[in-house]
Design an enzyme around this catalytic site. Structure first.
Site, PDB file in Angstrom:
ATOM      1  N   GLY A 117       0.838  -1.208   0.000  1.00 17.45           N
ATOM      2  CA  GLY A 117       0.000   0.000   0.000  1.00 17.45           C
ATOM      3  C   GLY A 117       0.867   1.249   0.000  1.00 17.45           C
ATOM      4  O   GLY A 117       0.521   2.287   0.564  1.00 17.45           O
ATOM      5  N   GLY A 160      -0.199   5.050  -0.941  1.00 22.54           N
ATOM      6  CA  GLY A 160      -1.257   5.728  -0.195  1.00 22.54           C
ATOM      7  C   GLY A 160      -0.731   6.884   0.627  1.00 22.54           C
ATOM      8  O   GLY A 160       0.420   7.312   0.476  1.00 22.54           O
ATOM      9  N   TYR A 175     -14.229  -1.246  10.052  1.00 22.66           N
ATOM     10  CA  TYR A 175     -12.808  -0.878  10.101  1.00 22.66           C
ATOM     11  C   TYR A 175     -12.251  -1.102  11.511  1.00 22.66           C
ATOM     12  O   TYR A 175     -11.209  -1.733  11.694  1.00 22.66           O
ATOM     13  CB  TYR A 175     -12.692   0.584   9.688  1.00 22.66           C
ATOM     14  CG  TYR A 175     -11.313   1.193   9.762  1.00 22.66           C
ATOM     15  CD1 TYR A 175     -10.299   0.799   8.906  1.00 22.66           C
ATOM     16  CD2 TYR A 175     -11.029   2.212  10.683  1.00 22.66           C
ATOM     17  CE1 TYR A 175      -9.039   1.388   8.955  1.00 22.66           C
ATOM     18  CE2 TYR A 175      -9.781   2.808  10.736  1.00 22.66           C
ATOM     19  CZ  TYR A 175      -8.777   2.393   9.874  1.00 22.66           C
ATOM     20  OH  TYR A 175      -7.542   2.988   9.929  1.00 22.66           O
TER      21      TYR A 175
HETATM   22  P1  NAD Z   1      -4.553   4.833   1.896  1.00 30.02           P
HETATM   23  O1  NAD Z   1      -5.955   4.474   1.580  1.00 30.02           O
HETATM   24  O2  NAD Z   1      -4.104   6.215   1.652  1.00 30.02           O
HETATM   25  O3  NAD Z   1      -3.553   3.860   1.127  1.00 30.02           O
HETATM   26  C1  NAD Z   1      -3.791   2.485   1.030  1.00 30.02           C
HETATM   27  C2  NAD Z   1      -3.057   1.977  -0.194  1.00 30.02           C
HETATM   28  O4  NAD Z   1      -3.306   0.568  -0.268  1.00 30.02           O
HETATM   29  C3  NAD Z   1      -3.538   2.602  -1.505  1.00 30.02           C
HETATM   30  O5  NAD Z   1      -2.441   3.118  -2.246  1.00 30.02           O
HETATM   31  C4  NAD Z   1      -4.210   1.441  -2.243  1.00 30.02           C
HETATM   32  O6  NAD Z   1      -4.016   1.482  -3.648  1.00 30.02           O
HETATM   33  C5  NAD Z   1      -3.505   0.239  -1.635  1.00 30.02           C
HETATM   34  N1  NAD Z   1      -4.296  -0.998  -1.712  1.00 30.02           N
HETATM   35  C6  NAD Z   1      -5.632  -1.139  -1.541  1.00 30.02           C
HETATM   36  N2  NAD Z   1      -5.965  -2.433  -1.723  1.00 30.02           N
HETATM   37  C7  NAD Z   1      -4.836  -3.119  -1.986  1.00 30.02           C
HETATM   38  C8  NAD Z   1      -4.535  -4.463  -2.278  1.00 30.02           C
HETATM   39  N3  NAD Z   1      -5.503  -5.411  -2.317  1.00 30.02           N
HETATM   40  N4  NAD Z   1      -3.254  -4.819  -2.512  1.00 30.02           N
HETATM   41  C9  NAD Z   1      -2.278  -3.885  -2.483  1.00 30.02           C
HETATM   42  N5  NAD Z   1      -2.491  -2.575  -2.248  1.00 30.02           N
HETATM   43  C10 NAD Z   1      -3.766  -2.204  -1.996  1.00 30.02           C
HETATM   44  O7  NAD Z   1      -4.309   4.432   3.432  1.00 30.02           O
HETATM   45  P2  NAD Z   1      -3.308   5.104   4.483  1.00 30.02           P
HETATM   46  O8  NAD Z   1      -4.003   6.273   5.075  1.00 30.02           O
HETATM   47  O9  NAD Z   1      -1.988   5.252   3.892  1.00 30.02           O
HETATM   48  O10 NAD Z   1      -3.323   3.983   5.612  1.00 30.02           O
HETATM   49  C11 NAD Z   1      -2.356   2.967   5.673  1.00 30.02           C
HETATM   50  C12 NAD Z   1      -2.613   2.136   6.919  1.00 30.02           C
HETATM   51  O11 NAD Z   1      -2.571   3.000   8.077  1.00 30.02           O
HETATM   52  C13 NAD Z   1      -3.986   1.464   6.978  1.00 30.02           C
HETATM   53  O12 NAD Z   1      -3.874   0.236   7.647  1.00 30.02           O
HETATM   54  C14 NAD Z   1      -4.798   2.411   7.819  1.00 30.02           C
HETATM   55  O13 NAD Z   1      -5.846   1.748   8.475  1.00 30.02           O
HETATM   56  C15 NAD Z   1      -3.775   2.877   8.825  1.00 30.02           C
HETATM   57  N6  NAD Z   1      -4.135   4.133   9.445  1.00 30.02           N
HETATM   58  C16 NAD Z   1      -4.225   5.276   8.706  1.00 30.02           C
HETATM   59  C17 NAD Z   1      -4.586   6.469   9.333  1.00 30.02           C
HETATM   60  C18 NAD Z   1      -4.694   7.750   8.554  1.00 30.02           C
HETATM   61  O14 NAD Z   1      -5.176   8.753   9.115  1.00 30.02           O
HETATM   62  N7  NAD Z   1      -4.256   7.803   7.305  1.00 30.02           N
HETATM   63  C19 NAD Z   1      -4.874   6.484  10.697  1.00 30.02           C
HETATM   64  C20 NAD Z   1      -4.806   5.301  11.412  1.00 30.02           C
HETATM   65  C21 NAD Z   1      -4.416   4.130  10.779  1.00 30.02           C
HETATM   66  N1  SER Z   2      -7.854   8.292   9.597  1.00 28.89           N
HETATM   67  C1  SER Z   2      -8.436   6.989   9.760  1.00 28.89           C
HETATM   68  C2  SER Z   2      -9.846   6.993   9.314  1.00 28.89           C
HETATM   69  O1  SER Z   2     -10.475   8.030   9.446  1.00 28.89           O
HETATM   70  C3  SER Z   2      -8.375   6.580  11.210  1.00 28.89           C
HETATM   71  O2  SER Z   2      -7.861   5.323  11.307  1.00 28.89           O
HETATM   72  O3  SER Z   2     -10.337   5.989   8.866  1.00 28.89           O
END
Ligand code: NAD
Ligand code: SER
Length: 313
Positions: free
Chosen positions: A10, A13, A141
């Protein structure tokens, strides 16, 4: 040269973009391989593989071929998209994590996997949510994050996997747009402010949530992954915090720099999600075990976000 070989899933992202940059800076470009469903960004010289992380054999093959020693597993569905397409979100979040953990068991790989404040629920909202608070998530989630935490602890206990995890708050960054979460408003509002557009917020003005500026989150991930294994007392997931604010407080802080920002509030289904999450989180266990301390507050975050977003328009 480091013998580390890092795989990021991922990677294109919101977190992956900044984390990859930091990993390359820390360990060198030849030590990092990025993967995502999406193809590589133009102009990147990092090795990138198009990979569906649900494909166990394809993931195993990359780990074996490249001698991977660490996986940062970021591919997942976020909270808002998860409520809209629940079966897809559960399958992606759970099966991909189990694929990563199973392969890591065989190849002795160290794993970073992000949990979220979403693993807490309405009964956890006695403030602030502590490391040991009741966990009763109400979203698909959040349920997947709580189950994932238990799987991480189980693989560590039963198979000795060196898996490390953080309960991340809402992350605010400017390089890559957020991927369908409930805290996305706190990024979108900056784009509206900088481009002088009015902003309609999908949460109510007084919805207080834990938040963090991305560079703090990236530093936390790197520090946790470099901490000595013997100092870590938590193998499910560490609470992590920096600040909490409401949409109204954020808008007021932005207006001090961009007075023309106009905001109105039209809460939608994401309000229910936000209302189930804690307003504040405390992270004394992370402080004690591996010395965590956040650097950014609301004022410095707003300064940095405006500067960053201006640089891309
Ligand atoms: P994002 O949605 O920005 O990025 C996720 C990436 O995963 C995308 O580029 C997408 O193309 C890729 N993806 C989706 N399905 C896939 C698959 N089957 N195989 C391979 N790649 C795939 O998410 P993010 O914000 O970067 O979050 C990353 C992690 O951090 C997640 O587990 C999320 O729950 C966690 N997280 C994020 C936040 C936040 O605020 N961004 C907060 C808490 C936790
Ligand atoms: N930023 C994330 C969401 O809103 C929290 O894990 O889903």
């Amino acid at each position: 040269m480091s013998s580390k070989k890092i795989l990021v899933t991922g990677a294109l992202g919101q977190i992956g973009t900044d984390l990859t940059e930091a990993l390359v800076h820390r360990w060198g470009e030849s030590q990092v391989i990025t993967t995502d469903l999406k193809p590589q960004k133009i102009n990147s010289s990092i090795i990138h593989k198009t990979l569906d992380v649900l494909d166990f054999q394809a993931l195993r093959q990359i780990v074996e071929e490249h001698g991977i020693t660490e996986i940062y597993h970021l591919a997942a569905a976020l909270s808002a998209k998860g409520e809209q397409v629940p079966q897809w979100a559960w399958e992606l979040n759970m099966k991909s994590l189990l694929n990563v953990l199973e392969i890591s068991k065989v190849y002795g790989v160290r794993v970073f996997w992000p949990s979220s404040m979403a693993a807490f629920g309405p009964f956890s909202t006695i403030q602030p949510a502590t490391q040991q608070s009741v966990m009763d998530p109400t979203t698909v989630y959040g349920i997947s994050k709580l189950a994932g935490e238990s799987w991480c602890a189980w693989y560590h206990r039963s198979h000795g996997i060196d898996v490390r995890s953080l309960r991340l708050p809402g992350l605010i960054s400017w390089k890559t747009p957020p991927g369908g979460g409930t805290t996305d408003y706190a990024v979108d509002i900056f784009h509206a402010a900088v481009t002088l557009r009015p902003y309609t917020c999908f949460l109510s003005p007084n919805t207080r949530l834990p938040m963090m500026y991305m560079p703090d989150a990236i530093r936390a991930i790197l520090e946790l992954m470099e901490a000595s294994s013997s100092s870590l007392t938590v193998r499910y997931s560490y609470n992590l915090t920096a600040m909490s604010f409401t949409p109204e407080e954020l808008a007021e802080e932005i207006k001090k720099r961009i007075p023309s920002l106009s905001i109105r509030y039209e809460p939608d289904f994401r309000q229910t999600i936000a209302d189930s999450w804690p307003r504040e989180i405390e992270d004394s266990t992370a402080q004690k075990d591996w010395g965590w301390k956040s650097h950014y507050n609301l004022s410095s975050l707003v300064d940095e976000m405006i500067k960053g977003i201006k640089s891309i328009y």
